[in-house]
Motif scaffolding. Structure first.
Motif, PDB file in Angstrom:
ATOM      1  N   ASN A 292     -70.218 -97.469  49.681  1.00  0.00           N
ATOM      2  CA  ASN A 292     -69.147 -98.320  50.199  1.00  0.00           C
ATOM      3  C   ASN A 292     -69.528 -99.008  51.506  1.00  0.00           C
ATOM      4  OD1 ASN A 292     -67.871 -95.790  48.749  1.00  0.00           O
ATOM      5  ND2 ASN A 292     -66.519 -97.536  48.403  1.00  0.00           N
TER       6      ASN A 292
ATOM      7  N   VAL B 135     -63.605 -96.115  48.854  1.00  0.00           N
ATOM      8  CA  VAL B 135     -64.014 -94.849  49.475  1.00  0.00           C
ATOM      9  C   VAL B 135     -62.865 -93.840  49.545  1.00  0.00           C
ATOM     10  CG1 VAL B 135     -63.612 -95.564  51.888  1.00  0.00           C
ATOM     11  CG2 VAL B 135     -65.395 -93.885  51.358  1.00  0.00           C
TER      12      VAL B 135
ATOM     13  N   LEU C 186     -62.877 -89.881  48.766  1.00  0.00           N
ATOM     14  CA  LEU C 186     -62.433 -88.875  49.737  1.00  0.00           C
ATOM     15  C   LEU C 186     -61.344 -87.989  49.154  1.00  0.00           C
ATOM     16  CD1 LEU C 186     -62.039 -90.777  53.115  1.00  0.00           C
ATOM     17  CD2 LEU C 186     -63.251 -88.630  52.778  1.00  0.00           C
TER      18      LEU C 186
ATOM     19  N   ILE D 176     -55.468 -92.153  57.577  1.00  0.00           N
ATOM     20  CA  ILE D 176     -56.752 -91.537  57.895  1.00  0.00           C
ATOM     21  C   ILE D 176     -57.173 -92.087  59.257  1.00  0.00           C
ATOM     22  CG2 ILE D 176     -59.179 -91.368  57.205  1.00  0.00           C
ATOM     23  CD1 ILE D 176     -58.180 -91.688  54.274  1.00  0.00           C
TER      24      ILE D 176
ATOM     25  N   ALA E 125     -59.789 -92.042  61.112  1.00  0.00           N
ATOM     26  CA  ALA E 125     -61.090 -92.695  61.280  1.00  0.00           C
ATOM     27  C   ALA E 125     -61.078 -94.137  60.770  1.00  0.00           C
ATOM     28  CB  ALA E 125     -62.175 -91.902  60.553  1.00  0.00           C
ATOM     29  N   PHE E 126     -60.139 -94.466  59.902  1.00  0.00           N
ATOM     30  CA  PHE E 126     -60.065 -95.827  59.367  1.00  0.00           C
ATOM     31  C   PHE E 126     -58.982 -96.643  60.082  1.00  0.00           C
ATOM     32  CE2 PHE E 126     -61.443 -93.921  55.004  1.00  0.00           C
ATOM     33  CZ  PHE E 126     -62.744 -93.784  55.484  1.00  0.00           C
TER      34      PHE E 126
ATOM     35  N   ASN F 237     -61.703-102.220  52.303  1.00  0.00           N
ATOM     36  CA  ASN F 237     -62.760-101.218  52.408  1.00  0.00           C
ATOM     37  C   ASN F 237     -63.126-100.998  53.877  1.00  0.00           C
ATOM     38  OD1 ASN F 237     -65.074 -99.690  52.356  1.00  0.00           O
ATOM     39  ND2 ASN F 237     -66.350-101.251  51.351  1.00  0.00           N
ATOM     40  N   PRO F 238     -62.890 -99.785  54.405  1.00  0.00           N
ATOM     41  CA  PRO F 238     -63.207 -99.535  55.817  1.00  0.00           C
ATOM     42  C   PRO F 238     -64.687 -99.752  56.126  1.00  0.00           C
ATOM     43  CG  PRO F 238     -61.945 -97.717  54.884  1.00  0.00           C
ATOM     44  CD  PRO F 238     -62.341 -98.597  53.738  1.00  0.00           C
ATOM     45  N   GLY F 239     -65.521 -99.755  55.077  1.00  0.00           N
ATOM     46  CA  GLY F 239     -66.946 -99.973  55.283  1.00  0.00           C
ATOM     47  C   GLY F 239     -67.356-101.415  55.088  1.00  0.00           C
ATOM     48  N   SER F 240     -66.383-102.319  55.037  1.00  0.00           N
ATOM     49  CA  SER F 240     -66.712-103.723  54.806  1.00  0.00           C
ATOM     50  C   SER F 240     -66.734-104.505  56.111  1.00  0.00           C
ATOM     51  CB  SER F 240     -65.666-104.349  53.874  1.00  0.00           C
ATOM     52  OG  SER F 240     -65.772-105.758  53.914  1.00  0.00           O
ATOM     53  N   PRO F 241     -67.632-105.491  56.212  1.00  0.00           N
ATOM     54  CA  PRO F 241     -67.580-106.368  57.395  1.00  0.00           C
ATOM     55  C   PRO F 241     -66.276-107.167  57.441  1.00  0.00           C
ATOM     56  CG  PRO F 241     -69.410-106.991  55.921  1.00  0.00           C
ATOM     57  CD  PRO F 241     -68.743-105.807  55.310  1.00  0.00           C
TER      58      PRO F 241
ATOM     59  N   TYR G 255     -63.227-105.817  56.979  1.00  0.00           N
ATOM     60  CA  TYR G 255     -62.106-104.874  57.110  1.00  0.00           C
ATOM     61  C   TYR G 255     -61.184-105.257  58.263  1.00  0.00           C
ATOM     62  CZ  TYR G 255     -59.755-100.281  57.421  1.00  0.00           C
ATOM     63  OH  TYR G 255     -58.841 -99.263  57.451  1.00  0.00           O
TER      64      TYR G 255
END
Lengths: 122, 820
Positions: B58, B188, B192, B728, B730-731, B779-783, B785
């Protein structure tokens, strides 16, 4: 040493292909198969080769993915589980390495059962 | 021996795989109470950390966006989706159905988890995936009839061919994405939390719609109001809770004539006395956090001579945002705006001719009825002199980690579900009657289709007729000059005061007498003052022929907005952006002036005087780096609590209505010696003067240390966080350096605020600016986000790329998808 390298390389290649289609534990099966088909003097050497190969595979792939992402997600996941984000790649490598090591060792030990010459044991 | 070794190694390997494949439950101490523990589940480590399947997949980069094609046999034509630099999809389709398919596909691509979670939360199916932590939500949502309302909507929408075609196409688009999705590419959050996406359907869309309904038209204070009347008595109740604010500046300009003969109201009994003290613990409400601004200024007031329209809906701010931005282009229409993931179409936006936007109307459309059971088992109740059977519905809930489902029995009366229920003999069981349980117009979703096909005012009004709820102030502007606003939706016809309090459910006379015809809802077109505007205040002045109420009407933003727009001239889009970001509050300017007038300055020492001088020099703006807002808010809260001590004292024991802010300002300014200002705890008889002074002294004492800190300011004090939807941390993003205030146009208050800011300058070439606090990707892992979060914090805007056609190359395309 040469054998070590070849075994590791085969685990790397077959493991990458298998894991693309199959669950994470397929890497252990690949390592076991490679361990079985390579004649090793002892299972410790096979364990080392399996560990090295999969550690390399998992940590370098994870490292590649996270560097392209500027570690954005790794930082968040690290934060979530309260693990320093810098440890995530090595930890991933270690977990993969254990799977590879135990897989390869198990394959080698299976081969030993069928081998006639029992002069060298693990 | 060899076999033993092999078996030992095999066992170690299998054990390892087993351990890595198991979710792990851990107990972590709660941050606010370390003696208590929260159970949380760590996902299975193996699949989660494997770079081939786990979270690493992700971790997205720009290189992952490689153009691709998908084949879909059912499409009527070809579709091309171009994504601009902010990952906004621009959908080019040959018809609206294909466009709906594409919208479903791209929305799922970027917001799948959000769609899933929101529909689960509304439908009472959270516990299935999060375990017993979700059960409280699920029981309440099912009891409130969210699933029931959604089923009714589905049944109604099916009656419309056009709506069904669009919904089916949208579902097919979402499901195409889900079908093609490999587990390694699951969002993700699924990895999780360890579950997987389900196929999408119209029922889920209806649940997302219910979620919106619940946010926007669920507001009422019937239990609290009943208790306030019962406890305080008639006189004090009337003093503290008047319905008319003389200063109010309604949405439809005061004095606008009503050119219709009102639908006749049926004969009604006078409103009941309070029914007795109600003890039920009121479920958590999104009280007072929902608001919005919109306005349109006519060409007579703008520099360009063309209208400008602005809209900023204030909602709970989340990551990902409630909004997803997109453009849809077909041979028939070309429009741009924001959508809600899970619902096809665009809710706020513009096309090549018109622009439109919404704010919430807030008129009370939920009433409560006391049920008189005729038997111990609560199977029948009294109704119009006879005995009526309740419908007993047994709901079941699967709870993750528990073998057996949980059951809940809900009794449905003719009014609606009995939400508040108790075995105590002196506690009344209360049934909810909510508009969200009514079958909506089968073409309600086509309202927006009508809007984005609109070319003029007539098209706009025609589109609104299909719309039922949640009622919205639909603002409108047309490029050749027309501006309009309509408080549109189903408004129950009620007697004066009806539905302010819990009513007797044994008489059908206490029900609603139908709805205000759509042709008679409050509306205005091209008013003399040259602008239309709304900020959740009263829709009309008291001359409007139909009674309505709400304890949630705004009393500050709307008046300020009307005042500013009246003053402004030669307006530019830039001015409108500044107005959306305006931190000035009438609550402060009027409240503080009234309080300062009462303050006995003779009692102040030098430190206190310096605090006073700060307040005196304040410009009433809730800017992020100022300390004055902190001083004012702290003082206000203390002053309010002491003034209304006779109300506050009940707050923790029973549901209790709190007086509105404007009323305290009015009492302070007009009758500072009123008995209400007496502190009941002291033998003396206090007036506003004593309590203003003592609360000011208490404020300076409380803030003394903080005021010495160099970094202490409004944004530090107030803390604005934007939480991830599944909370969450962290996000999520914490402590954003922003100003604003709930009673200012820039209505940022804690985790709520302008969820989308849009300004449209109409003309032959539409120019528009907008952004929401987040990004297109969930997606927290996306540029993508949090693409626009920093800009939102700074009050900056994006100029929106309204593409003329698929070949429009004025701005680069980042990536594209073709559907054949």
């Amino acid at each position: 040493m040469k054998k070590f390298g070849i075994q590791a390389l085969i685990i790397l290649i077959l493991g990458s292909i298998a894991q693309y289609f199959l669950p994470f534990w397929s890497i252990a099966v690949v390592a076991a198969l490679v361990g079985f088909f390579f004649k090793y003097e002892n299972s410790a050497a096979s364990f080392a080769a399996g560990t090295a190969a999969v550690t390399l595979l998992w940590s370098s792939y994870a490292g590649f993915l996270t560097s392209a992402n500027a570690s954005q997600l790794a930082n968040q996941i690290g934060n979530l589980f309260q693990v320093g984000p810098g440890y995530l790649v090595p930890a991933t490598g270690l977990i993969g390495g254990l799977l590879g090591g135990f897989g390869a060792q198990t394959g080698t030990l299976l081969r030993k059962i069928f081998e006639k010459d029992d002069s060298v044991s693990a | 021996m060899k076999i033993v070794k092999f078996l030992a190694s095999l066992a170690a390997l299998l054990g390892l795989i087993y351990a890595l494949n198991m979710p792990i439950t851990v107990n972590t101490p709660l941050p606010d109470d370390p003696t208590k523990f929260k159970e949380s589940v760590i996902p299975p480590i193996g699949p989660f950390v494997s770079p081939f399947t786990g979270f690493w997949q992700n971790a997205e980069s720009l290189d992952d966006f490689v153009p691709y094609k998908i084949e879909v046999p059912d499409m009527k034509g070809k579709v091309k989706i171009s994504f601009d630099e902010r990952m906004v999809p621009h959908i080019f389709a040959e018809n609206l159905e294909d466009a709906a398919f594409a919208q479903g596909y791209v929305t799922a691509k970027f917001r799948l988890f959000q769609m899933d979670l929101v529909s689960r939360a509304a439908g009472g199916r959270l516990a299935e995936v999060v375990g017993k932590d979700g059960l409280e939500n699920d029981l309440l949502k099912r009891r409130q009839g969210m699933a029931y309302g959604a089923e009714k909507a589905v049944a109604s929408w099916k009656q419309s061919k056009e709506a069904t075609a669009l919904l089916d196409a949208y579902n097919a688009g979402v499901n195409k994405y889900i079908t093609d999705l490999k587990p390694k590419d699951y969002p993700v959050e699924y990895k999780l939390m360890g579950f997987k996406p389900e196929p999408w359907n119209t029922y889920k869309t209806a649940l997302v719609k219910k979620y919106m309904d619940q946010t926007l038209c669920f507001g009422e204070d019937d239990l609290e109001t009943s208790n306030a009347l019962k406890i305080l008595g008639d006189d004090l109740f009337k003093k503290l809770f008047p319905e008319i604010n003389p200063k109010q500046s309604p949405v439809i300009p005061t004095g606008t004539p009503w050119d219709f003969s009102p639908a006749k109201n049926k004969e009604k009994p006078a409103i009941q006395e309070a029914i007795g003290l109600i003890h039920h613990k009121v479920y958590e409400k999104e009280r007072g956090i929902v608001g919005s601004n919109n306005w349109a200024v006519g060409g007579g007031k703008t520099l360009s001579g063309k209208p400008i329209l602005a809209n900023d809906p204030h909602l709970k701010l989340t990551l990902p945002s409630i909004w997803f931005e997109l453009q849809i282009h077909t041979p028939e229409t070309n429009f741009y705006g924001v959508s809600v993931p899970g619902i096809p179409g665009v809710l706020i936006g513009f096309n090549e001719h018109v622009a439109w936007g919404e704010t919430n109307v807030g008129i009370d459309v939920m009433d409560w009825y006391q049920i008189s059971w005729t038997d111990q088992a609560k199977t029948s109740y009294q109704y119009d002199g006879s005995v009526k059977k309740a419908k007993i519905v047994i709901d079941s809930f699967r709870v993750r980690g528990q073998a057996l489902p949980v059951y809940d029995t809900v009794r449905w009366t003719d009014w609606g579900p009995v939400v508040y229920e108790s075995n105590k003999s002196d506690w009344a069981d209360l049934a909810m009657h909510w508009i969200g349980h009514e079958s909506p117009n089968s073409e309600e979703l086509l309202t927006f289709v009508g809007l984005y096909k609109s070319k003029n005012y007539e098209d706009y009004r025609k589109a609104l007729v299909n719309y039922d709820y949640p009622a919205q102030n639909f603002v409108f502007a047309e490029k050749n000059g027309d501006i309009a606003i309509t408080a549109n939706g189903l408004f129950p016809i009620k007697n004066k005061q009806q539905g302010r309090m819990v009513q007797d459910g044994s008489s059908s006379k206490n029900g609603w007498a139908g709805y205000v015809p759509k042709s008679q809802v409050p509306a205005t077109k091209n008013p003399k003052r040259g602008f239309v505007a709304s900020a959740n205040q009263h829709s009309t002045d008291p001359s409007y022929p139909f009674y309505y109420n709400s304890s949630h009407f705004d009393h500050f933003r709307g008046r300020y907005l009307n005042q500013r727009l009246n003053e402004m001239d030669s307006i530019t889009a830039e001015d409108m952006k500044q107005l959306q970001n305006d931190n000035f509050s009438l609550h402060a300017s009027e409240g503080l002036v009234a309080m300062l007038k009462q303050l006995d300055t003779a009692q102040l020492n030098t430190v206190q005087k310096s605090v006073l001088s700060k307040l005196r020099n304040w410009d009433f703006r809730f800017d992020k780096d100022k300390v004055e807002p902190v001083i004012f808010v702290t003082w206000w809260d203390k002053y309010y609590e002491m003034a209304f001590d006779e109300v506050m004292v009940w707050k923790d024991s029973v549901p209790m209505l709190m007086p509105e802010k404007w009323r305290l300002i009015e009492l302070t300014a007009n009758s500072p010696s009123d008995l209400i200002f007496d502190d009941k705890k002291t033998p003396e008889r206090e007036t506003a003067k004593q309590i203003a002074t003592s609360t000011f002294l208490a404020t300076t004492k409380e803030l003394a240390d903080d005021l010495l800190k160099p970094n202490f300011n409004w944004s530090e004090f107030r803390k604005t966080d934007i939480m991830h939807l599944a909370r969450i941390p962290a996000f999520s993003k914490f402590n954003l350096p922003v100003g604003g205030y709930g009673q200012a146009l820039n209505a940022i208050s804690g985790g709520n605020g302008p969820s989308w800011r849009m300004v449209v300058e109409l003309g032959d070439e539409m120019k528009a600016w907008g952004l929401f606090p987040g990004g297109q990707s969930g997606n927290p892992g996306s540029p993508f986000y949090t693409t626009d979060l920093d800009k939102w914090v700074k009050g900056e805007y994006n100029e929106l790329f309204f593409m003329k056609n698929a070949e429009d190359k004025r701005r680069p395309t980042l990536f594209s998808i073709e559907i054949n």
